[in-house]
Write a protein that holds these residues in place. Structure first.
Motif, short mmCIF file in Angstrom:
data_model
loop_
_atom_site.label_atom_id
_atom_site.label_comp_id
_atom_site.label_asym_id
_atom_site.label_seq_id
_atom_site.Cartn_x
_atom_site.Cartn_y
_atom_site.Cartn_z
N SER A 78 0.85 -1.19 0.00
CA SER A 78 0.00 0.00 0.00
C SER A 78 0.88 1.24 0.00
O SER A 78 1.52 1.56 1.00
CB SER A 78 -0.92 0.01 1.23
OG SER A 78 -1.77 -1.12 1.22
N LEU A 79 0.90 1.91 -1.13
CA LEU A 79 1.72 3.11 -1.28
C LEU A 79 0.88 4.22 -1.91
O LEU A 79 -0.02 3.95 -2.71
CB LEU A 79 2.94 2.83 -2.16
CG LEU A 79 3.97 1.84 -1.63
CD1 LEU A 79 4.97 1.50 -2.72
CD2 LEU A 79 4.70 2.40 -0.42
N GLU A 80 1.18 5.45 -1.59
CA GLU A 80 0.53 6.59 -2.21
C GLU A 80 0.86 6.60 -3.70
O GLU A 80 2.03 6.63 -4.08
CB GLU A 80 1.00 7.88 -1.53
CG GLU A 80 0.49 9.15 -2.17
CD GLU A 80 -1.02 9.20 -2.27
OE1 GLU A 80 -1.54 9.39 -3.39
OE2 GLU A 80 -1.68 9.02 -1.22
N PHE A 90 12.87 1.72 -3.20
CA PHE A 90 12.07 0.94 -2.25
C PHE A 90 12.96 -0.06 -1.50
O PHE A 90 12.84 -0.21 -0.28
CB PHE A 90 10.95 0.20 -2.99
CG PHE A 90 10.11 -0.68 -2.12
CD1 PHE A 90 9.15 -0.14 -1.28
CD2 PHE A 90 10.27 -2.06 -2.15
CE1 PHE A 90 8.37 -0.96 -0.47
CE2 PHE A 90 9.50 -2.88 -1.35
CZ PHE A 90 8.54 -2.32 -0.51
N HIS A 119 4.77 1.20 -8.77
CA HIS A 119 3.35 1.34 -9.08
C HIS A 119 2.96 0.63 -10.36
O HIS A 119 1.77 0.46 -10.64
CB HIS A 119 2.97 2.82 -9.19
CG HIS A 119 3.29 3.62 -7.97
ND1 HIS A 119 2.68 3.40 -6.75
CD2 HIS A 119 4.16 4.65 -7.77
CE1 HIS A 119 3.16 4.26 -5.86
NE2 HIS A 119 4.06 5.02 -6.46
#
Length: 262
Positions: A78-80, A90, A119
């Protein structure tokens, strides 16, 4: 007897008046692969979080080996979405060197994604990235919450095969969550069927016909899906494609590959 990494005694977790985990006992030794299965709401993730030390038990106790290094693979990343973040960055957030990060990515088969955005990864690529992030700490214990989530059926087989290999290479313990017993039949040493309390536990083939398992899941695994094993001399990439010769070892030490027929 191998080293005990985690021992749980009469572990109970309540959220207010709701009983989530009820008097669970569990021991995990170095070299073990234990899979926790159960329906939604059975308390599987809560039990995992308690082992990790994220969740405080209501009662009972949990003992961990001294200086236990844990690698955790969550169910989702869960990342913005507006935050630019490459795979390289990362991995470096783990605090390890670039060489160690690259080595972990190579071991999980995604070193070619070093400059990619996190993403834009597929489900299988994301899970292998999370596994690499867990491996970079050289863990004594790998904890995986639904590691095959979002991965297609062939990719799942390859991922579970990789987990077995990593257990052997690191001589670590593995505890993971799965919804489906048939997916982990050849990948695990022991299964614990959880529905707040431990309904049944044992070898995968035995669990599939246990009355408590059938009562919880409705029918034996063999009634809905035939699982067979065969000898083979090939391996799979993260998409499940055959990539060359190699030997896959099951938790029992036999050379086998799990295939499924509806």
């Amino acid at each position: 007897m191998s080293e005990v990494l985690v021992a749980i005694e009469d572990l109970t977790v309540r959220f207010g008046d709701r009983l989530v985990v009820d008097r669970v006992n569990l021991s995990l030794h170095r070299g073990d692969i234990i899979t926790i299965i159960g329906p939604n709401g059975a308390g599987k993730t809560t039990l995992i979080k308690t082992i990790l030390g994220i969740q405080v038990p209501t009662s009972g106790r949990i003992m961990r080996a001294q200086n236990l290094a844990i690698g955790y693979v969550p169910q989702h990343l869960s990342l913005e979405t507006t935050l630019p973040l490459s795979v390289k960055r990362f991995m470096l957030l783990s605090g390890q060197s670039l060489a160690e990060c690259e080595s972990a990515l190579a071991r999980t088969g995604v070193s070619h994604l070093l400059k990619a955005s996190v993403h834009h990864l597929s489900g299988g690529e994301q899970q292998r990235l999370l596994l690499a992030r867990a491996l970079v700490r050289k863990p004594d214990l790998l904890v995986l919450d639904e590691p095959a989530q979002g991965v297609d059926i062939n990719g799942q087989a390859a991922l579970y095969d990789l987990i077995r290999q990593l257990r052997d290479e690191l001589n670590c313990g593995v505890i993971m969550i799965s919804h489906d017993l048939h997916l982990v039949m050849a990948a695990t040493d022991k299964v614990i069927c959880l529905n707040q309390h431990v309904c049944c536990s044992g070898y995968p083939a035995d669990i599939s016909h246990d009355p408590a398992f059938i009562e919880t899941f409705g029918r034996p695994v063999a009634d809905s899906l035939a699982v067979y094993h065969h000898h083979h001399n090939h391996s799979h990439d993260l998409h499940g494609n055959v990539v060359g010769s190699g030997t896959s070892h099951s938790a029992t030490g036999h050379e086998e590959c799990s295939h499924e027929h509806h």
